[in-house]
Structure formats: structure tokens, C-alpha cells
Design an enzyme around this catalytic site. Structure first.
Site, PDB file in Angstrom:
ATOM      1  N   GLY A  53       0.797  -1.213   0.000  1.00 49.68           N
ATOM      2  CA  GLY A  53       0.000   0.000   0.000  1.00 49.68           C
ATOM      3  C   GLY A  53       0.831   1.264   0.000  1.00 49.68           C
ATOM      4  O   GLY A  53       1.877   1.359  -0.651  1.00 49.68           O
ATOM      5  N   CYS A  54       0.376   2.243   0.777  1.00 50.89           N
ATOM      6  CA  CYS A  54       0.990   3.568   0.756  1.00 50.89           C
ATOM      7  C   CYS A  54       2.404   3.597   1.314  1.00 50.89           C
ATOM      8  O   CYS A  54       3.146   4.544   1.047  1.00 50.89           O
ATOM      9  CB  CYS A  54       0.115   4.554   1.523  1.00 50.89           C
ATOM     10  N   SER A  55       2.790   2.607   2.101  1.00 44.63           N
ATOM     11  CA  SER A  55       4.156   2.580   2.637  1.00 44.63           C
ATOM     12  C   SER A  55       5.140   1.916   1.683  1.00 44.63           C
ATOM     13  O   SER A  55       6.340   1.872   1.956  1.00 44.63           O
ATOM     14  CB  SER A  55       4.184   1.861   3.989  1.00 44.63           C
ATOM     15  N   GLY A  56       4.649   1.411   0.546  1.00 41.37           N
ATOM     16  CA  GLY A  56       5.484   0.609  -0.338  1.00 41.37           C
ATOM     17  C   GLY A  56       6.647   1.337  -0.968  1.00 41.37           C
ATOM     18  O   GLY A  56       7.709   0.748  -1.190  1.00 41.37           O
TER      19      GLY A  56
END
Length: 405
Positions: A169-172
Site C-alpha cells: 500500500g501507501c508505505s510501499g
């Protein structure tokens, strides 16, 4: 597809900051977008029309969300042509996962390819010099995975060493930088290509009062790809942008349902808890302190106001909560807010856009001979499912040296 890149700053003045031997650096950045540019002012009418929805309450809610996100423009893979070919995507209860993945798998590879090529052009090296590939996506499900499809599309060596990070997700994007940093520092001479690529088409669906979270995605998220070349010990012709120091990943116990996505026959079902900004606010300072303590020399001499902040813009509430918790002035998250405004939350890609904005800000200050000092040290941060915090303590190698007594 539309692609662009950001590499070393075109200036007669050499970098003020010299890289440290053996430390990983970001040597170039690049990104690519699909052709469909969405203006936020037209999202509500277009989405309601394309999904044949005339519910006034849902329309009012989406209108309100589109204003509060601060997003002005985004790029998306979804188009009227796709909906004409696959009308079932806009119909409730249809088993459409195969169609969605067929479209998504092709799109993410194409975007990642174009972003990677733009990045490599900016770097100035050759694809044959790429020794490792780190590929990040939460928008596909297949094997062999997208890492192999990208390697083949780029014509990389069959011996290139590949890593794929899926469903981060957004931390990728920051997770990918962390992995690329480890590879670059443990393999002398390595040149690591990081590519991220995402599309929201897997989650596109008609609105429903039973799924208010779907409207958040419609108002906030965008598609695209990002890329970076990472390597240690830059050669004289390479122009390093950022040096990567301590890296940290941390998940917060008992928060795994706050950002929740499930693959179903109808596409991905996504839920985002209202408490997310508050959870980040309550935990971000301890995480930043831990990151800085990994590098005592930086921790001893830095305050939050002395640092640059490259933060994944999950949404305006998250950025505002961070500013308040850490006592940051409004300009510290300017690069993040600009990325959110121009591209929406593009999941793992967005941190690349934030870093590109910072490179451009540094270039403009130099050209204008601005009195504002560049921050040498800073943090690269993102928050994703888990809830997972990802962070890297970094140096801006394009920063002008501070005057010292």
C-alpha cells in the site's frame, strides 16, 4: 502514457554535500502517468454518470469529500473506452476480478516501464548496468510477478536480481527504498532500479450507502508509476540527490483493521478507519526519534525545524496532524501537499513525486539565489497497512552548506 524524470540539478555549481563512502544514494528519479487526466471539479458528475447513480445523498457526500481532500488533478487508467468494453465494472455485484486484473496487470507494467526508462535517462547510465530490480505494486496479482514482466519489458539482463514487494500500500515506496538501500550497500558496485506502479481500477465500483469508504477512494486516489536508481559510491559522472542513512520499519499492534483491503470476485473491497490520522499523530514522534537515534551524530545536532520532511501524503488530515504533533511550520510539508494536490494519493508512487518536488524546490532556490537555507538532513516517511510505519533518515546532497562559525 506521460513520463518525466528528475535527476541531478542542472547547475554550474557542483553539489555542496559530498557523499559518504559506502552509503546508498538516490542517483535519479522518474515517473509516468496514464493518459486520463482527471480534474477534481468534474469528478462528481463524471463518476455518478459513469456508474448510473442518482442518489442525492451519495452525490452530496462525494462532493464534500472532493473538496476536503485538497486534490486538484489526478491521472487514472479508467476511461470511458474501458467502461464501454467492460460495462460490468460499473454494475453492482458482478464478478469482475478477472477483467480488472487483465487491465491492471498490463497498465502497471506499461507505467513502470516508462517511469523506469525516464529515470535511467536522467541517471545517464545504461540498462545493462542495472544489477538489481526492486518492484512495488499493490495493484496486481499474477505469477510470474510484475518484477519479471518489468525486467523483460526493459530488456534487463536475465541475471538481474529481483525483489517484489506486494500489497504494501501507501508505505510501499519507502519500503522499496529501504530494500534498495540494503542491496546497494551490501553489494559493492550495485545499481538498483526501484519501480513502483499502481492503479485504482481494481477497486472501481458503483457507490453504495453500505460502502461509504468507496467514496474516499474516488475523491482521493490516483494512478501512476515512480522510479529511482539507487547506488553507493557515485562515480564522477553520477549526480546523487539524497544519501540514505538509517532505515526503520515498524508495525503498530492491533491496528491491522484500520487500513483493510480484501480481494473479492467483485474487485478489492477497501476500508479506511477514521482513526488513522489520530493513530499516526500519536505514534509518529516516537518513530522519528528512533530513526534519528540510529544516527547519533544527526540526532544530537538536529531539531525538527532544522530538517526537511518528505512525507507520503495519505491525506490532508494526516499531514495536518503531523504538523501539529511535531511543531512543523506550514512550509515543511510543502512538497507533500503539492504532490497530493497534483497527483492525489497514488499509493506507493507518491513518495517519488514528493522527492521530485524537493529536488525542484532546491533547484529553484539556487537559480533565484534565495536566502532560505536548504536543510541537509531530513526524514522520508510513509504509513501503510498494518498500520506500518516506514522511514529513512536522509541527507539532501543538493543542499547548500550552512555557514558555520
Amino acid at each position: 502514457m506521460v513520463s518525466t524524470n528528475a535527476g541531478g540539478i542542472a547547475s554550474k555549481q557542483a553539489s555542496s554535500m559530498a557523499p559518504n563512502p559506502g552509503k546508498a544514494t538516490i542517483l535519479a528519479l522518474g515517473h509516468a502517468f496514464p493518459q486520463q487526466l482527471v480534474m477534481q471539479d468534474y469528478v462528481v458528475d463524471g463518476f455518478m454518470r459513469n456508474t448510473n447513480c442518482d442518489d442525492p445523498e451519495l452525490k452530496e457526500k462525494l462532493t464534500r469529500l472532493c473538496k476536503t481532500t485538497t486534490v486538484k488533478t489526478r491521472y487514472v487508467v479508467m476511461s470511458e473506452e474501458i467502461l464501454k468494453s467492460y460495462p460490468e465494472l460499473a454494475q453492482e455485484g458482478q464478478p469482475t476480478m478477472k477483467q480488472r486484473l487483465d487491465i491492471s496487470n498490463k497498465a502497471v507494467t506499461q507505467m513502470a516501464t516508462e517511469a523506469s526508462l525516464a529515470c535511467v535517462r536522467s541517471w545517464g547510465g545504461a540498462l545493462s548496468e542495472i544489477t538489481h530490480l526492486v518492484y512495488v505494486s499493490s495493484s496486481e496479482a499474477r505469477f510470474p510477478g510484475g518484477d519479471l514482466h518489468l525486467a523483460r519489458a526493459l530488456g534487463l539482463s536475465p541475471d538481474v536480481r529481483r525483489v517484489m514487494l506486494a500489497f504494501t500500500g501507501c508505505s510501499g515506496g519507502v519500503a522499496g527504498l529501504r530494500v534498495a538501500k540494503g542491496l546497494a550497500e551490501s553489494c559493492p558496485g550495485a545499481r538498483v532500479l526501484l519501480a513502483t506502479s499502481e492503479t485504482t481500477i481494481v477497486g472501481f465500483r458503483p457507490p453504495s450507502p453500505d460502502r461509504p469508504y468507496d467514496l474516499v477512494g474516488v475523491a482521493l486516489f490516483g494512478d501512476g508509476a515512480g522510479a529511482a536508481v539507487v547506488g553507493a559510491d557515485p562515480t564522477p559522472v553520477e549526480r546523487p540527490l539524497f544519501e540514505l542513512h538509517s532505515a526503520l520499519q515498524r508495525f503498530l499492534p492491533d491496528t491491522d483493521k484500520t487500513i483493510d483491503g480484501r480481494l473479492t470476485e467483485e474487485g478489492i473491497k477497501f476500508q479506511l478507519g477514521r482513526e488513522l490520522p489520530h493513530i499516526i499523530e500519536a505514534n509518529v514522534e516516537a518513530f522519528c526519534q528512533k530513526l534519528m537515534q540510529e544516527h547519533p551524530q544527526a540526532a544530537d545536532k538536529l531539531t525538527y525545524g532544522d530538517m526537511f520532511w518528505a512525507v507520503h501524503p495519505g491525506g490532508p488530515a494526516i499531514l495536518t496532524k503531523m504538523e501539529g504533533r511535531l511543531g512543523l511550520d506550514g512550509g515543511k510539508l510543502r512538497a507533500s501537499r503539492s504532490a497530493l494536490r497534483d497527483f492525489g494519493n497514488a499509493s506507493s508512487n507518491t513518495i517519488v513525486y514528493v522527492l521530485e518536488n524537493m529536488v525542484e524546490e532546491t533547484r529553484q532556490r539556487r537559480e533565484e539565489a534565495a536566502e532560505e537555507e536548504d536543510c541537509e538532513w531530513g526524514l522520508i516517511l510513509a504509513f501503510g497497512p498494518g498500520i506500518t510505519f516506514e522511514g529513512i533518515l536522509a541527507r539532501n546532497l543538493q543542499a547548500r552548506a550552512r555557514a558555520r562559525d
